[in-house]
Each structure stands twice: as C-alpha cells, then as structure tokens.
Design a protein around this motif. Structure first.
Motif, mmCIF file in Angstrom:
data_model
loop_
_atom_site.group_PDB
_atom_site.id
_atom_site.type_symbol
_atom_site.label_atom_id
_atom_site.label_comp_id
_atom_site.label_asym_id
_atom_site.label_seq_id
_atom_site.Cartn_x
_atom_site.Cartn_y
_atom_site.Cartn_z
ATOM 1 N N SER A 1 0.962 -1.247 0.352
ATOM 2 C CA SER A 1 0.036 -0.049 -0.016
ATOM 3 C C SER A 1 0.557 1.558 -0.071
ATOM 4 O O SER A 1 0.879 1.914 -0.317
ATOM 5 C CB SER A 1 -0.690 0.138 1.021
ATOM 6 O OG SER A 1 -1.549 1.324 1.060
ATOM 7 N N ASN A 2 2.007 1.030 1.117
ATOM 8 C CA ASN A 2 2.783 2.290 0.931
ATOM 9 C C ASN A 2 3.697 1.854 2.106
ATOM 10 O O ASN A 2 3.633 0.994 2.782
ATOM 11 C CB ASN A 2 1.717 3.566 1.406
ATOM 12 C CG ASN A 2 1.747 3.414 2.401
ATOM 13 O OD1 ASN A 2 2.009 3.392 3.886
ATOM 14 N ND2 ASN A 2 -0.186 3.232 2.824
ATOM 15 N N ARG B 1 6.776 4.169 4.274
ATOM 16 C CA ARG B 1 6.783 5.134 5.212
ATOM 17 C C ARG B 1 8.020 4.904 5.888
ATOM 18 O O ARG B 1 8.829 4.313 6.674
ATOM 19 C CB ARG B 1 6.058 5.306 6.007
ATOM 20 C CG ARG B 1 5.896 6.658 7.189
ATOM 21 C CD ARG B 1 4.462 6.922 8.395
ATOM 22 N NE ARG B 1 2.709 6.443 7.497
ATOM 23 C CZ ARG B 1 2.093 6.987 7.589
ATOM 24 N NH1 ARG B 1 2.077 8.208 8.139
ATOM 25 N NH2 ARG B 1 1.264 6.775 6.758
ATOM 26 N N ILE C 1 5.873 9.783 3.964
ATOM 27 C CA ILE C 1 4.798 8.301 3.026
ATOM 28 C C ILE C 1 5.417 8.097 2.306
ATOM 29 O O ILE C 1 5.108 9.191 1.125
ATOM 30 C CB ILE C 1 3.614 8.570 3.961
ATOM 31 C CG1 ILE C 1 3.196 7.132 3.465
ATOM 32 C CG2 ILE C 1 3.070 9.824 3.210
ATOM 33 C CD1 ILE C 1 1.417 7.044 4.410
ATOM 34 N N THR D 1 3.684 6.521 -1.463
ATOM 35 C CA THR D 1 2.814 5.284 -1.834
ATOM 36 C C THR D 1 3.703 4.714 -3.876
ATOM 37 O O THR D 1 4.687 4.657 -3.886
ATOM 38 C CB THR D 1 1.384 5.825 -2.479
ATOM 39 O OG1 THR D 1 1.507 7.260 -3.424
ATOM 40 C CG2 THR D 1 0.427 6.415 -1.521
ATOM 41 N N SER E 1 3.254 -1.100 4.050
ATOM 42 C CA SER E 1 2.001 -1.061 4.791
ATOM 43 C C SER E 1 0.969 -2.015 3.718
ATOM 44 O O SER E 1 1.560 -1.751 2.596
ATOM 45 C CB SER E 1 0.790 -0.226 4.830
ATOM 46 O OG SER E 1 -0.660 0.075 4.816
ATOM 47 N N GLY F 1 -1.616 -2.589 3.755
ATOM 48 C CA GLY F 1 -3.265 -2.565 3.289
ATOM 49 C C GLY F 1 -4.258 -1.663 4.436
ATOM 50 O O GLY F 1 -4.974 -0.689 4.284
ATOM 51 N N SER F 2 -3.759 -1.768 6.006
ATOM 52 C CA SER F 2 -4.450 -1.501 7.151
ATOM 53 C C SER F 2 -3.789 -0.728 8.231
ATOM 54 O O SER F 2 -2.434 -1.128 7.956
ATOM 55 C CB SER F 2 -5.980 -2.164 7.837
ATOM 56 O OG SER F 2 -5.126 -3.003 8.552
ATOM 57 N N ASN F 3 -3.778 0.007 8.970
ATOM 58 C CA ASN F 3 -3.036 0.430 10.010
ATOM 59 C C ASN F 3 -2.876 -0.406 11.086
ATOM 60 O O ASN F 3 -1.822 -0.334 11.084
ATOM 61 C CB ASN F 3 -4.219 2.074 10.791
ATOM 62 C CG ASN F 3 -3.525 2.614 10.197
ATOM 63 O OD1 ASN F 3 -2.028 2.852 10.093
ATOM 64 N ND2 ASN F 3 -3.851 3.854 11.159
ATOM 65 N N TYR F 4 -3.360 -1.762 11.038
ATOM 66 C CA TYR F 4 -2.424 -2.487 11.739
ATOM 67 C C TYR F 4 -1.949 -3.633 11.113
ATOM 68 O O TYR F 4 -1.274 -4.610 11.633
ATOM 69 C CB TYR F 4 -3.637 -3.186 12.624
ATOM 70 C CG TYR F 4 -5.142 -4.509 11.832
ATOM 71 C CD1 TYR F 4 -6.280 -3.557 11.192
ATOM 72 C CD2 TYR F 4 -4.766 -5.984 11.403
ATOM 73 C CE1 TYR F 4 -7.375 -4.262 10.999
ATOM 74 C CE2 TYR F 4 -5.801 -6.047 10.598
ATOM 75 C CZ TYR F 4 -6.374 -5.343 10.722
ATOM 76 O OH TYR F 4 -7.937 -6.615 10.209
ATOM 77 N N LEU G 1 0.946 -3.052 9.077
ATOM 78 C CA LEU G 1 1.900 -2.431 9.199
ATOM 79 C C LEU G 1 3.619 -3.268 9.009
ATOM 80 O O LEU G 1 3.004 -4.010 10.429
ATOM 81 C CB LEU G 1 1.937 -1.333 10.079
ATOM 82 C CG LEU G 1 1.220 -0.153 9.810
ATOM 83 C CD1 LEU G 1 1.196 1.256 10.746
ATOM 84 C CD2 LEU G 1 1.083 0.249 8.550
ATOM 85 N N TRP H 1 7.120 -3.913 10.119
ATOM 86 C CA TRP H 1 8.280 -2.593 10.862
ATOM 87 C C TRP H 1 9.520 -3.403 10.308
ATOM 88 O O TRP H 1 9.740 -4.360 10.692
ATOM 89 C CB TRP H 1 7.303 -2.323 12.226
ATOM 90 C CG TRP H 1 6.563 -1.552 12.591
ATOM 91 C CD1 TRP H 1 5.559 -2.382 12.587
ATOM 92 C CD2 TRP H 1 6.231 -0.005 12.710
ATOM 93 N NE1 TRP H 1 4.272 -1.007 13.193
ATOM 94 C CE2 TRP H 1 5.204 0.114 12.492
ATOM 95 C CE3 TRP H 1 7.391 0.713 12.898
ATOM 96 C CZ2 TRP H 1 4.870 1.452 13.453
ATOM 97 C CZ3 TRP H 1 7.722 2.273 13.208
ATOM 98 C CH2 TRP H 1 5.443 2.150 13.249
#
Lengths: 112, 116
Positions: A31-32, A34, A49, A51, A93, A95-98, A100, A102
């Motif tokens: 997705s992106n 960061r 960030i 894309t 990412s 697709g969603s904020n959880y 991720l 790292w």
C-alpha cells in the motif's frame, strides 16, 4: 512471508556529512512505505510516506526514494546535524493501519 | 498537554506484581494501539482498539490485558510478568483503523518496563 530489512544496523558519521539508509521489503499487497525517526527515549515520528506511484519525496534535508520494481527504498540525509542522531525505521503498509510491517531500524550517530 | 501521553515513563516491577500502563491521546483520534519495542527488534503490535473493533495479536501472552474505556484512553494491565517482558511499551493513535494505511500513527514517549 512479509518482511522489511534495513541496513546498515548502525552507522556513525561526522557532522556535516551525507548518508543513505536502505530498506528492502517483501510485502504483499503493498500500500505504502513510511520512514519514521525515533529519538532516544521518545516514540517514533513520521518523516515521510510514499505510495506506489511516487519515486522521490523530500522533507527538508531528508529525501526518500522508492523503487517498487526492486522493492527497495532509501532515506538520504544531507548535511547531517547532531540532532539527526536517532533510529530510523522503515515501515510498509499491507493495506490497513494494523497491517504494518516494521523494520528493525538503523541507528544513526552523528559525531561533531 | 497535546499529542499522546503515557504514564509512567519508567516502571520496575517484580514478577508477582500487578501494574497498569496508561495512555491518553488529545488528538481526537478513533484508533489506539499498544506496541512492544525490544532492543534491535521491529515494533511488535500487541493490541488495537477502534470505534469499529478490537484487534489482537494472538501471540501476546494473557498476562497482558488491554482496556479501552473510551476513544481517548487506553490501558495495559500487567500481571505475573517475566523478565523477557522487559521492553519499551509504546502507545499510538490514529484517525481510523481501516484505510489504505496512509493514516499517520502518532506515538507517545513510551514506558520503559523492567521486570526483575
């Protein structure tokens, strides 16, 4: 397996010099990407960030690049300052904020 | 105080103690997160709370118990911890949970936990 690898693990440079930190990822779907900066004793702070369609993005003396074909990103720091001493973390990412993924971070030390 | 705050900043506890970590966000966000950060390892997502749902990492031991009484406050209750649980525990918040991941997470300063 979704994974983010950063190199080097640590880096020491003299104040005023430039440096480049690397991030390789195997994350799908993408997705992106960061970059975060984490000062000692503090939480991470987002620097930039990117894309899928972006190749380069700058934030002051920080310039991030993204090559979606080779799944690589870099963070270039120009004219380093003592305040740049920190850990720099690459996060992808899926697709969603959880979702991720790292990286373990690169610890950068700027010496006067 | 603005942003995300965490208390205490440092905590030393024995394996038989019960303690709680507190996080408060002043950003009007709807999602809050607990992360564990061990030396030289990637951040590990432990729990997520949002208006829509709660998400758990199934690998987190039951000796960690989250509580989210409202959208501004998040707690992590600790009991019978092990020395390997010593780490930096970070709280974060964001506007929403389910999106393309472009929503920035804002982190607190963390609680440095040492288990003796």
């Amino acid at each position: 397996k979704n994974q983010v690898e950063q190199s080097p693990q640590s880096l020491i440079i003299l104040e005023g010099k430039n440096c480049t930190l690397q991030c390789n990822y195997t994350v799908s779907p993408f997705s992106n990407l960061r970059w975060y900066k984490q000062d000692t004793g503090r939480g991470p702070v987002s620097l930039t960030i990117m894309t899928f369609s972006e190749n380069t993005k700058s934030n002051g003396r920080y310039t991030a690049t993204l090559d979606a074909d080779t799944k690589q990103s870099s963070l270039h720091i120009t004219a380093s300052q003592l305040s740049d001493s920190a850990s720099y973390i690459c996060v992808v990412s899926a697709g969603s904020n959880y979702q991720l993924i790292w990286g373990a971070g690169t610890k950068l030390i700027i010496k006067p | 105080e603005t942003g995300v705050t965490q208390t205490p900043r440092h905590l030393v506890m024995g394996m038989t103690n019960k303690k709680s970590l507190k996080c408060e966000q002043h950003l009007g966000h709807n999602a809050m997160y607990w992360y564990k950060q061990s030396a030289k390892k990637p951040l590990e997502l432990m729990f997520v709370y949002s208006l829509e749902e709660r998400v758990e990492n199934n690998s987190v031991p039951s000796r960690f118990s989250p509580e989210c009484p409202n959208s501004s406050h998040l707690f992590l209750h600790l009991h019978t911890l092990q020395p390997e649980d010593s780490a930096l525990y970070l709280c974060a918040s964001s506007h929403k949970l389910r999106d393309s991941g472009t929503d920035t997470q804002y982190f607190g300063p963390g609680t440095r936990l040492t288990v003796l």
